[in-house]
Scaffold this motif. Structure first.
Motif, PDB file in Angstrom:
ATOM      1  N   VAL A 176      -1.004  16.202 -12.981  1.00  0.00           N
ATOM      2  CA  VAL A 176       0.356  15.969 -13.297  1.00  0.00           C
ATOM      3  C   VAL A 176       0.401  14.313 -13.714  1.00  0.00           C
ATOM      4  CG1 VAL A 176       1.198  15.266 -10.803  1.00  0.00           C
ATOM      5  CG2 VAL A 176       2.845  15.989 -12.759  1.00  0.00           C
ATOM      6  N   ALA A 177       1.141  13.841 -14.565  1.00  0.00           N
ATOM      7  CA  ALA A 177       1.416  12.359 -15.002  1.00  0.00           C
ATOM      8  C   ALA A 177       2.795  11.909 -14.399  1.00  0.00           C
ATOM      9  CB  ALA A 177       1.415  12.320 -16.655  1.00  0.00           C
ATOM     10  N   LYS A 178       2.702  10.622 -14.220  1.00  0.00           N
ATOM     11  CA  LYS A 178       3.997   9.987 -13.709  1.00  0.00           C
ATOM     12  C   LYS A 178       4.038   8.606 -14.160  1.00  0.00           C
ATOM     13  CE  LYS A 178       2.338   8.246  -9.036  1.00  0.00           C
ATOM     14  NZ  LYS A 178       2.644   8.708  -7.613  1.00  0.00           N
ATOM     15  N   GLU A 179       5.121   8.139 -14.076  1.00  0.00           N
ATOM     16  CA  GLU A 179       5.216   6.546 -14.292  1.00  0.00           C
ATOM     17  C   GLU A 179       5.460   5.877 -13.287  1.00  0.00           C
ATOM     18  OE1 GLU A 179       8.033   3.459 -17.168  1.00  0.00           O
ATOM     19  OE2 GLU A 179       8.350   5.682 -17.302  1.00  0.00           O
ATOM     20  N   HIS A 180       4.936   4.789 -13.126  1.00  0.00           N
ATOM     21  CA  HIS A 180       4.941   3.925 -11.772  1.00  0.00           C
ATOM     22  C   HIS A 180       5.952   3.028 -12.039  1.00  0.00           C
ATOM     23  CE1 HIS A 180       0.815   5.714 -10.059  1.00  0.00           C
ATOM     24  NE2 HIS A 180       0.969   6.159 -11.203  1.00  0.00           N
TER      25      HIS A 180
ATOM     26  N   GLY B 222      -2.207  10.044 -14.628  1.00  0.00           N
ATOM     27  CA  GLY B 222      -2.446  11.383 -14.853  1.00  0.00           C
ATOM     28  C   GLY B 222      -3.118  11.725 -15.965  1.00  0.00           C
ATOM     29  N   GLU B 223      -3.585  13.056 -16.246  1.00  0.00           N
ATOM     30  CA  GLU B 223      -4.448  13.594 -17.005  1.00  0.00           C
ATOM     31  C   GLU B 223      -3.857  13.416 -18.329  1.00  0.00           C
ATOM     32  OE1 GLU B 223      -5.683  16.505 -20.123  1.00  0.00           O
ATOM     33  OE2 GLU B 223      -3.852  16.587 -19.312  1.00  0.00           O
TER      34      GLU B 223
ATOM     35  N   SER C 287       0.812  -1.221   0.044  1.00  0.00           N
ATOM     36  CA  SER C 287      -0.037   0.042  -0.046  1.00  0.00           C
ATOM     37  C   SER C 287       0.768   1.226   0.016  1.00  0.00           C
ATOM     38  CB  SER C 287      -1.150  -0.121   1.377  1.00  0.00           C
ATOM     39  OG  SER C 287      -1.795  -1.292   1.196  1.00  0.00           O
ATOM     40  N   PRO C 288       1.694   1.538  -0.918  1.00  0.00           N
ATOM     41  CA  PRO C 288       2.462   2.640  -1.268  1.00  0.00           C
ATOM     42  C   PRO C 288       1.568   3.762  -1.095  1.00  0.00           C
ATOM     43  CG  PRO C 288       2.082   1.671  -3.481  1.00  0.00           C
ATOM     44  CD  PRO C 288       1.605   0.718  -2.648  1.00  0.00           C
ATOM     45  N   GLU C 289       2.231   4.962  -0.483  1.00  0.00           N
ATOM     46  CA  GLU C 289       1.553   6.275  -0.412  1.00  0.00           C
ATOM     47  C   GLU C 289       1.519   7.051  -1.549  1.00  0.00           C
ATOM     48  OE1 GLU C 289       1.638  10.381   2.328  1.00  0.00           O
ATOM     49  OE2 GLU C 289       2.776   8.373   2.987  1.00  0.00           O
ATOM     50  N   VAL C 290       0.393   7.080  -2.145  1.00  0.00           N
ATOM     51  CA  VAL C 290       0.236   7.932  -3.642  1.00  0.00           C
ATOM     52  C   VAL C 290      -0.110   9.372  -3.175  1.00  0.00           C
ATOM     53  CG1 VAL C 290      -0.759   7.797  -5.684  1.00  0.00           C
ATOM     54  CG2 VAL C 290      -0.111   5.779  -4.376  1.00  0.00           C
ATOM     55  N   GLN C 291       0.506  10.060  -3.873  1.00  0.00           N
ATOM     56  CA  GLN C 291       0.133  11.652  -3.647  1.00  0.00           C
ATOM     57  C   GLN C 291      -0.468  12.078  -4.987  1.00  0.00           C
ATOM     58  OE1 GLN C 291       0.588  13.389  -0.958  1.00  0.00           O
ATOM     59  NE2 GLN C 291       1.492  11.702   0.087  1.00  0.00           N
ATOM     60  N   ALA C 292      -1.526  12.463  -4.839  1.00  0.00           N
ATOM     61  CA  ALA C 292      -2.461  13.089  -5.841  1.00  0.00           C
ATOM     62  C   ALA C 292      -1.814  14.606  -5.933  1.00  0.00           C
ATOM     63  CB  ALA C 292      -4.038  12.896  -5.648  1.00  0.00           C
ATOM     64  N   SER C 293      -1.839  15.009  -7.061  1.00  0.00           N
ATOM     65  CA  SER C 293      -1.154  16.594  -7.239  1.00  0.00           C
ATOM     66  C   SER C 293      -1.877  17.053  -8.425  1.00  0.00           C
ATOM     67  CB  SER C 293       0.241  16.682  -7.156  1.00  0.00           C
ATOM     68  OG  SER C 293       0.674  15.778  -8.109  1.00  0.00           O
TER      69      SER C 293
ATOM     70  N   HIS D  17       1.572  -0.284 -22.938  1.00  0.00           N
ATOM     71  CA  HIS D  17       1.633   0.756 -21.908  1.00  0.00           C
ATOM     72  C   HIS D  17       0.064   1.000 -21.274  1.00  0.00           C
ATOM     73  CE1 HIS D  17       5.403   2.938 -23.473  1.00  0.00           C
ATOM     74  NE2 HIS D  17       5.424   1.808 -23.396  1.00  0.00           N
ATOM     75  N   PHE D  18       0.209   0.953 -20.192  1.00  0.00           N
ATOM     76  CA  PHE D  18      -1.172   1.153 -19.261  1.00  0.00           C
ATOM     77  C   PHE D  18      -1.327   2.800 -18.666  1.00  0.00           C
ATOM     78  CE2 PHE D  18       0.013  -3.081 -19.259  1.00  0.00           C
ATOM     79  CZ  PHE D  18      -1.239  -4.118 -19.481  1.00  0.00           C
ATOM     80  N   GLN D  19      -2.328   3.327 -19.084  1.00  0.00           N
ATOM     81  CA  GLN D  19      -2.602   4.618 -18.510  1.00  0.00           C
ATOM     82  C   GLN D  19      -4.035   4.819 -17.845  1.00  0.00           C
ATOM     83  OE1 GLN D  19      -4.824   7.003 -19.848  1.00  0.00           O
ATOM     84  NE2 GLN D  19      -4.360   8.609 -18.343  1.00  0.00           N
ATOM     85  N   ASP D  20      -3.908   5.356 -16.631  1.00  0.00           N
ATOM     86  CA  ASP D  20      -5.454   5.877 -15.897  1.00  0.00           C
ATOM     87  C   ASP D  20      -5.400   7.087 -15.346  1.00  0.00           C
ATOM     88  OD1 ASP D  20      -7.904   4.193 -15.312  1.00  0.00           O
ATOM     89  OD2 ASP D  20      -7.571   5.695 -13.662  1.00  0.00           O
TER      90      ASP D  20
END
Length: 374
Positions: free
Chosen positions: A99-103, A270-271, A65-71, A214-217
């Motif tokens: 903001v978009a990020k790669e996981h 990300g968007e 359960s990593p902490e995920v920051q929504a920004s 690639h998966f994006q949400d």
């Protein structure tokens, strides 16, 4: 058949989830459960195991359960290179973009999926979404907190916060069935599952020997808690091309599974506009997608510009977009006909209707390709 674990659910959490009522359209809480079960049965008749099939036995480890920051970021910059953009829309329409990020893919894959309750549909497995939601409600480490926000607002769509990625929507099964019936070829292709949610469309591409998926949400929580675990559960790392030599096959079998997964799959949140900027400016090698798969992503007309822009920027010149949607989304305003009108006005893509499904709410599958001037 479903794999089950002992999993205690507090009664008040169960009551909270039931409060979503008819607005919840996923497999567990939909008012159309019987319809979706019929869709599953139809798929079961159509799908058969092929070479390089995905593992039917899941890996089990422990859920992280990593902490995920929504920004939220406000960014008025545009991608400047003409070589990597096409038909850019004025960004003023989207003044504040998530903001978009790669996981990163966790090194311990088994740890990701321990305590996951898994459901099985033909040749695919996916985590039980209700259990995921209940787990997240009890775990305060998730920075986005989209489940409690969705419950409190009694909605699966909260603009700029939550875009429905924790549900499996009906059109996903329509598109899965079409891809199987028509034997759409993924071998050697670069594929994007756009607005992936559970990632079932991208997993089918992985099953079909796609070169890269690639998966994006929109939400990082969806990627971490649903998409990545589903890909891991469905992955068979010993599945290789027939032409591979025995020494190479032995080396790959002994390699770190996370590295093998990393070689084919990448995960983003990300968007859409920010996502396209991220992949196009990435230091990692990037080639445009041969196939983009997307389901129930055109429900909101205010998103059409960034969606169209993302397809324009990321699809290969000879690529194809397979899109599944309801004919009309009541209460939101979007739908296939309005979207096709938008596409015609932009004059970048041409569309072709692949299939119309009249069971329940009318649903339509379309294919998009670039218009080529001669």
């Amino acid at each position: 058949m479903a794999f089950q674990f002992n999993f205690t659910i507090d009664s008040h959490l169960e009551n909270e989830l039931s409060a979503l009522g008819d607005e919840a359209l996923d497999l567990e809480s939909s008012g159309k459960t019987s319809f979706l079960e019929n869709q599953k049965e139809k798929l079961k008749e159509k799908w058969s195991s092929k070479d390089c099939d995905l593992s039917k036995e899941p890996l089990w480890g422990c859920k992280s359960s990593p902490e995920v920051q929504a920004s939220q970021v406000c960014d008025n910059s545009l991608i400047k290179s003409d070589e990597i953009t096409r038909d850019l829309e004025p960004e003023e329409k989207q003044p504040c973009l998530k903001v978009a990020k790669e996981h990163d893919i966790p090194k311990d894959l088994k740890k990701v999926i321990e305590n996951k309750v898994t459901e099985v549909i033909p040749d695919l497995q996916h985590g039980n979404l209700s259990v995921v939601k209940m787990t997240l409600l009890k775990d305060n480490s998730c920075g986005e907190d989209i489940i409690s926000k969705s419950l409190s607002s009694h909605s699966d769509l909260i603009t700029g916060i939550y875009e429905g990625g924790m549900k499996i929507w009906e059109c996903t099964f329509d598109l899965l069935a079409y891809l199987t019936d028509e034997e759409v070829q993924f071998a050697g292709k670069r594929v994007l599952d756009l607005g992936c949610g559970a990632g079932l469309l991208g997993i089918i591409a992985l099953k079909g020997k796609a070169k890269e998926i690639h998966f994006q949400d929109y939400n990082s929580t969806v990627i971490d808690e649903i998409t990545i675990p589903n890909v891991i559960v469905n992955s068979n790392f010993e599945c290789e091309d027939d032409e591979i030599s025995e020494p190479d096959l032995k080396r790959r079998r002994n390699a770190n599974p996370a590295q093998q997964l990393l070689s084919k799959c990448r995960f983003f949140s990300g968007e859409w506009y920010e996502f396209s900027k991220l992949v196009l400016s990435s230091k990692k090698d990037f080639a445009k997608y041969d196939i983009i798969l997307t389901s129930e992503t055109i429900y909101n007309p205010s998103y059409y510009s960034p969606f169209h822009q993302t397809l324009s920027n990321l699809l290969d010149e000879n690529g194809q977009v397979f899109l599944a949607s309801k004919a009309h989304y009541f209460g939101v305003g979007g739908g296939v006909h309005l979207f096709q009108k938008f596409i015609e006005e932009r004059n970048v893509f041409e569309t072709r209707t692949l299939k119309i499904i009249d069971e329940g709410l009318k649903r339509i599958l379309i294919k998009m390709t670039f218009k080529h001037t001669h």
